[in-house]
Design an enzyme around this catalytic site. Structure first.
Site: not given
Length: 390
Positions: A151-153, A155
């Site tokens: 997951l993106d930082k 998100t």
């Protein structure tokens, strides 16, 4: 893998293939269990018969079965392949890691990743989920848990961690094969005109950004598709949407929503200043991995075995939902349908009547066309013009 035992000469090692390694290639078994032994050494041992499985010769590409006994000669470890020493974790880090766990199974740990915590480390990233996974190890001999997706930082939400190499391979195959279902919740600026649809826009790295930013590229981009559905709206100011990525490109959901003119709230990278709402709405990104549905390794031979887990919203997202008047109960984060719902008998009859009506209309048009064509042919045969005089 069971503990190795030594023969009478205390030189040859023997291992019993565990359930987790059932079906794996021999060379992959070494990479998982004896990573300091290189492929060249494995090939030489196999060629000269020094590696044996249940007493028989074996090739690097041969697959192993649970319960087989693997005979491995002594030595072979390359010093440059020695495992890195683990960084000791503080009590606060261990507490933080364990607090993220929302589900545990024999094959997986499921975390609710908070926003602001990276999944993996980098040049300037020291705090990340991968660095906290030692908190789930009870001993040195236990395999280290592994990331199988990211997951993106910024998100938040569901992040699955595999407990063993075998389960990591199984889960990775499901993610790459698109059989895993991931449903995200997002708050977006404005309200999409079409309440439910699919965004089909290929993505590529944006030149000049060092690969840190993506953009829509119809010519050179990789295929990227996202299903979306508007759950609720706050006038024309904002909307709450469910997103389901059908492909797994970097920043896919963020780029796609910005591309249709409705950036995710708080996503300044792709929405600029337009991505921020005034008032009580947080400036943090409002993208949350709400639900994951995925087949488990335990379901081998059982098509119905699924892991279905939902993650609570982070505080800033929940506060924004409340400020905009959105009711979380309006969605259970169910996957968007692959097909249209089954029609009722009344709807089927209505569709049949419409079809029959259109069919009769088309037939009348064909008859008129044939009549006009015959009349034109007669006029042409008599030398008369078929069109109007100018």
């Amino acid at each position: 893998m069971s503990e190795p035992s030594l023969d009478r000469a205390k030189q040859v090692r023997q291992f019993t293939v565990g359930e987790d390694d059932d079906g794996i290639r021999l060379d992959r078994w070494f990479k998982r269990n004896l990573p300091a032994i290189g492929f060249a050494t494995i090939s030489r041992w196999a060629r000269t018969g020094q590696i044996r499985v249940d007493g028989g010769r074996v090739k690097p590409e041969d697959r192993l079965e649970a319960g087989q006994v693997l005979r491995v000669p002594p030595g072979g470890e390359a010093k440059h392949k020695a495992p890195r020493p683990r960084r000791p974790l503080s009590e606060d880090e261990i507490t933080m890691a364990r607090a993220m766990v929302i589900r545990e199974t024999p094959s997986a740990l499921v975390l609710n990743k908070p926003p602001g915590l990276a999944t993996q480390g980098g040049t300037k990233t020291k705090n990340h989920v991968d660095g906290l996974l030692d908190a789930f190890m009870d001993g040195e001999d236990q395999p280290r848990p592994r990331l199988v997706h990211r997951l993106d930082k910024d998100t938040s939400g569901v992040l699955l961690i595999a407990k063993t190499p075998g389960s990591a391979a199984s889960y990775s195959k499901r993610f790459s094969g698109r059989s895993a279902r991931k449903i995200y919740w997002a708050l977006v600026v404005g309200v999409p005109e079409v309440r439910e649809g699919t965004i089909d826009a290929p993505l590529a790295k944006q030149p000049g950004t060092g690969g840190e930013k993506m953009h829509v590229d119809e010519e050179a981009g990789q295929s990227a598709k996202t299903r979306y559905r508007v759950v609720e709206r706050a006038g024309t100011k904002a909307a709450w949407v469910e997103l389901e990525p059908l492909t797994g490109r970097t920043h896919q959901l963020r780029v796609h929503m910005a591309a249709i003119g409705h950036p995710i709230v708080g996503d300044g990278k792709y929405g600029g200043q337009d991505a921020f709402l005034t008032g009580a709405i947080s400036r943090k990104m409002h993208l949350h991995a709400r639900r994951l549905i995925i087949g488990t390794p335990e379901s081998k031979g059982n098509a119905g075995g699924k892991l279905d887990v939902t993650a609570d919203l982070p505080a800033h997202f929940a506060a924004s939902m409340n400020a905009l008047g959105f009711d979380p109960a309006l969605s259970d984060a169910a996957p968007i349908r692959d097909e249209a719902p089954e029609r009722t008998p009344a709807e089927k009859k209505q569709a049949a009547r419409r079809h029959a009506k259109q069919y009769r209309k088309d037939r009348r048009g064909e008859r008129r066309s044939r009549t006009v064509s015959k009349a034109a042919a007669k006029k042409k045969a008599k030398g008369k013009p078929t069109g109007k005089r100018r």
